[in-house]
Design a protein around this motif. Structure first.
Motif, PDB file in Angstrom:
ATOM      1  N   LEU A  54      -2.639   0.083 -16.182  1.00  0.00           N
ATOM      2  CA  LEU A  54      -1.627   0.222 -15.129  1.00  0.00           C
ATOM      3  C   LEU A  54      -2.228   0.064 -13.745  1.00  0.00           C
ATOM      4  N   VAL A  55      -3.433   0.568 -13.551  1.00  0.00           N
ATOM      5  CA  VAL A  55      -4.106   0.403 -12.257  1.00  0.00           C
ATOM      6  C   VAL A  55      -4.353  -1.081 -11.981  1.00  0.00           C
ATOM      7  N   ILE A  56      -4.738  -1.830 -13.002  1.00  0.00           N
ATOM      8  CA  ILE A  56      -4.944  -3.268 -12.824  1.00  0.00           C
ATOM      9  C   ILE A  56      -3.637  -3.948 -12.424  1.00  0.00           C
ATOM     10  N   ARG A  57      -2.534  -3.571 -13.078  1.00  0.00           N
ATOM     11  CA  ARG A  57      -1.231  -4.161 -12.722  1.00  0.00           C
ATOM     12  C   ARG A  57      -0.815  -3.771 -11.304  1.00  0.00           C
ATOM     13  N   ILE A  58      -1.075  -2.540 -10.919  1.00  0.00           N
ATOM     14  CA  ILE A  58      -0.754  -2.100  -9.552  1.00  0.00           C
ATOM     15  C   ILE A  58      -1.589  -2.875  -8.553  1.00  0.00           C
ATOM     16  N   LYS A  59      -2.858  -3.095  -8.857  1.00  0.00           N
ATOM     17  CA  LYS A  59      -3.737  -3.885  -7.982  1.00  0.00           C
ATOM     18  C   LYS A  59      -3.209  -5.305  -7.835  1.00  0.00           C
ATOM     19  N   GLU A  60      -2.727  -5.898  -8.922  1.00  0.00           N
ATOM     20  CA  GLU A  60      -2.168  -7.250  -8.855  1.00  0.00           C
ATOM     21  C   GLU A  60      -0.888  -7.285  -8.024  1.00  0.00           C
ATOM     22  N   SER A  61      -0.062  -6.254  -8.131  1.00  0.00           N
ATOM     23  CA  SER A  61       1.220  -6.235  -7.419  1.00  0.00           C
ATOM     24  C   SER A  61       1.084  -5.885  -5.947  1.00  0.00           C
ATOM     25  N   TYR A  62       0.269  -4.888  -5.644  1.00  0.00           N
ATOM     26  CA  TYR A  62       0.172  -4.374  -4.280  1.00  0.00           C
ATOM     27  C   TYR A  62      -1.075  -4.842  -3.539  1.00  0.00           C
ATOM     28  N   GLY A  63      -2.081  -5.277  -4.254  1.00  0.00           N
ATOM     29  CA  GLY A  63      -3.310  -5.711  -3.611  1.00  0.00           C
ATOM     30  C   GLY A  63      -4.255  -4.576  -3.278  1.00  0.00           C
ATOM     31  N   CYS A  64      -3.939  -3.357  -3.699  1.00  0.00           N
ATOM     32  CA  CYS A  64      -4.814  -2.201  -3.454  1.00  0.00           C
ATOM     33  C   CYS A  64      -4.547  -1.143  -4.515  1.00  0.00           C
ATOM     34  N   ILE A  65      -5.427  -0.141  -4.570  1.00  0.00           N
ATOM     35  CA  ILE A  65      -5.230   0.962  -5.509  1.00  0.00           C
ATOM     36  C   ILE A  65      -5.267   2.305  -4.802  1.00  0.00           C
ATOM     37  N   GLU A  66      -5.085   2.285  -3.483  1.00  0.00           N
ATOM     38  CA  GLU A  66      -5.014   3.524  -2.712  1.00  0.00           C
ATOM     39  C   GLU A  66      -3.561   3.991  -2.656  1.00  0.00           C
ATOM     40  N   GLU A  67      -3.341   5.241  -2.976  1.00  0.00           N
ATOM     41  CA  GLU A  67      -1.996   5.780  -3.102  1.00  0.00           C
ATOM     42  C   GLU A  67      -1.199   5.703  -1.799  1.00  0.00           C
ATOM     43  N   ASP A  68      -1.814   6.035  -0.678  1.00  0.00           N
ATOM     44  CA  ASP A  68      -1.085   6.032   0.596  1.00  0.00           C
ATOM     45  C   ASP A  68      -0.686   4.614   1.030  1.00  0.00           C
ATOM     46  N   GLU A  69      -1.540   3.640   0.774  1.00  0.00           N
ATOM     47  CA  GLU A  69      -1.201   2.256   1.115  1.00  0.00           C
ATOM     48  C   GLU A  69      -0.068   1.725   0.238  1.00  0.00           C
ATOM     49  N   ILE A  70      -0.042   2.110  -1.012  1.00  0.00           N
ATOM     50  CA  ILE A  70       1.036   1.700  -1.911  1.00  0.00           C
ATOM     51  C   ILE A  70       2.359   2.297  -1.439  1.00  0.00           C
ATOM     52  N   GLN A  71       2.336   3.570  -1.034  1.00  0.00           N
ATOM     53  CA  GLN A  71       3.553   4.207  -0.536  1.00  0.00           C
ATOM     54  C   GLN A  71       4.037   3.553   0.757  1.00  0.00           C
ATOM     55  N   LYS A  72       3.121   3.178   1.633  1.00  0.00           N
ATOM     56  CA  LYS A  72       3.511   2.493   2.867  1.00  0.00           C
ATOM     57  C   LYS A  72       4.170   1.158   2.564  1.00  0.00           C
ATOM     58  N   GLN A  73       3.602   0.409   1.619  1.00  0.00           N
ATOM     59  CA  GLN A  73       4.195  -0.873   1.249  1.00  0.00           C
ATOM     60  C   GLN A  73       5.578  -0.691   0.639  1.00  0.00           C
ATOM     61  N   ASP A  74       5.765   0.350  -0.158  1.00  0.00           N
ATOM     62  CA  ASP A  74       7.085   0.631  -0.735  1.00  0.00           C
ATOM     63  C   ASP A  74       8.091   0.993   0.353  1.00  0.00           C
ATOM     64  N   GLN A  75       7.682   1.783   1.334  1.00  0.00           N
ATOM     65  CA  GLN A  75       8.587   2.141   2.428  1.00  0.00           C
ATOM     66  C   GLN A  75       8.971   0.926   3.251  1.00  0.00           C
ATOM     67  N   LEU A  76       8.016   0.032   3.509  1.00  0.00           N
ATOM     68  CA  LEU A  76       8.334  -1.195   4.243  1.00  0.00           C
ATOM     69  C   LEU A  76       9.310  -2.084   3.457  1.00  0.00           C
ATOM     70  N   ASN A  77       9.135  -2.156   2.156  1.00  0.00           N
ATOM     71  CA  ASN A  77      10.035  -2.951   1.328  1.00  0.00           C
ATOM     72  C   ASN A  77      11.439  -2.350   1.300  1.00  0.00           C
ATOM     73  N   GLU A  78      11.539  -1.008   1.318  1.00  0.00           N
ATOM     74  CA  GLU A  78      12.850  -0.360   1.342  1.00  0.00           C
ATOM     75  C   GLU A  78      13.548  -0.594   2.679  1.00  0.00           C
ATOM     76  N   GLU A  79      12.800  -0.581   3.779  1.00  0.00           N
ATOM     77  CA  GLU A  79      13.376  -0.804   5.102  1.00  0.00           C
ATOM     78  C   GLU A  79      13.871  -2.236   5.248  1.00  0.00           C
ATOM     79  N   LYS A  80      13.197  -3.176   4.619  1.00  0.00           N
ATOM     80  CA  LYS A  80      13.597  -4.585   4.678  1.00  0.00           C
ATOM     81  C   LYS A  80      14.878  -4.830   3.870  1.00  0.00           C
ATOM     82  N   SER A  81      15.081  -4.046   2.838  1.00  0.00           N
ATOM     83  CA  SER A  81      16.248  -4.266   1.966  1.00  0.00           C
ATOM     84  C   SER A  81      17.532  -3.771   2.551  1.00  0.00           C
TER      85      SER A  81
END
Length: 120
Positions: A93-120
């Motif tokens: 799962l970490v490998i898949r998350i790395k492929e999707s988000y480009g990182c494995i740091e929890e805070d950066e993943i959450q920031k990317q999710d928040q930006l994607n929600e704001e764009k939608s």
């Protein structure tokens, strides 16, 4: 008195180290390592509880009255196999998350999710 219980102190120490790693680090691989350490402490605890002083292997023989219960040890062997499979799944799962988000740091993943929600 406390010297005879050193294995329980090791269990508590490993448990706290694993728990601290899970709480303190944002890296997903480090969290998996912390969970593995925590899991190992539980294994040691169950093995420690299952030991019978002056107990023999559960094989019928003359002159032996105290037998060790093999069930905790068998359960731990099963738990080790399940733990390895769970860790492998977590790493996949970490490998898949790395492929999707480009990182494995929890805070950066959450920031990317928040930006994607704001764009939608």
């Amino acid at each position: 008195m406390f010297l005879g219980l050193y294995n329980y102190w090791i269990v508590v120490l490993l448990m706290m180290i694993g728990f601290y790693i899970v709480i303190a680090h944002g890296n997903l691989v480090k969290k998996l390592v912390g969970l593995t350490i925590f899991q190992t402490s539980v294994f040691i605890f169950y093995i420690s509880v299952g030991v019978v002083e002056r107990g023999s292997a559960p094989i019928l023989a003359e002159g032996i009255s105290d037998y060790s219960n093999p069930l905790p040890h068998v359960l731990i062997l099963t738990a080790i196999v399940v733990g390895i499979a769970t860790t492998a799944l977590g790493l996949a799962l970490v490998i898949r998350i790395k492929e999707s988000y480009g990182c494995i740091e929890e805070d950066e993943i959450q920031k990317q999710d928040q930006l994607n929600e704001e764009k939608s």
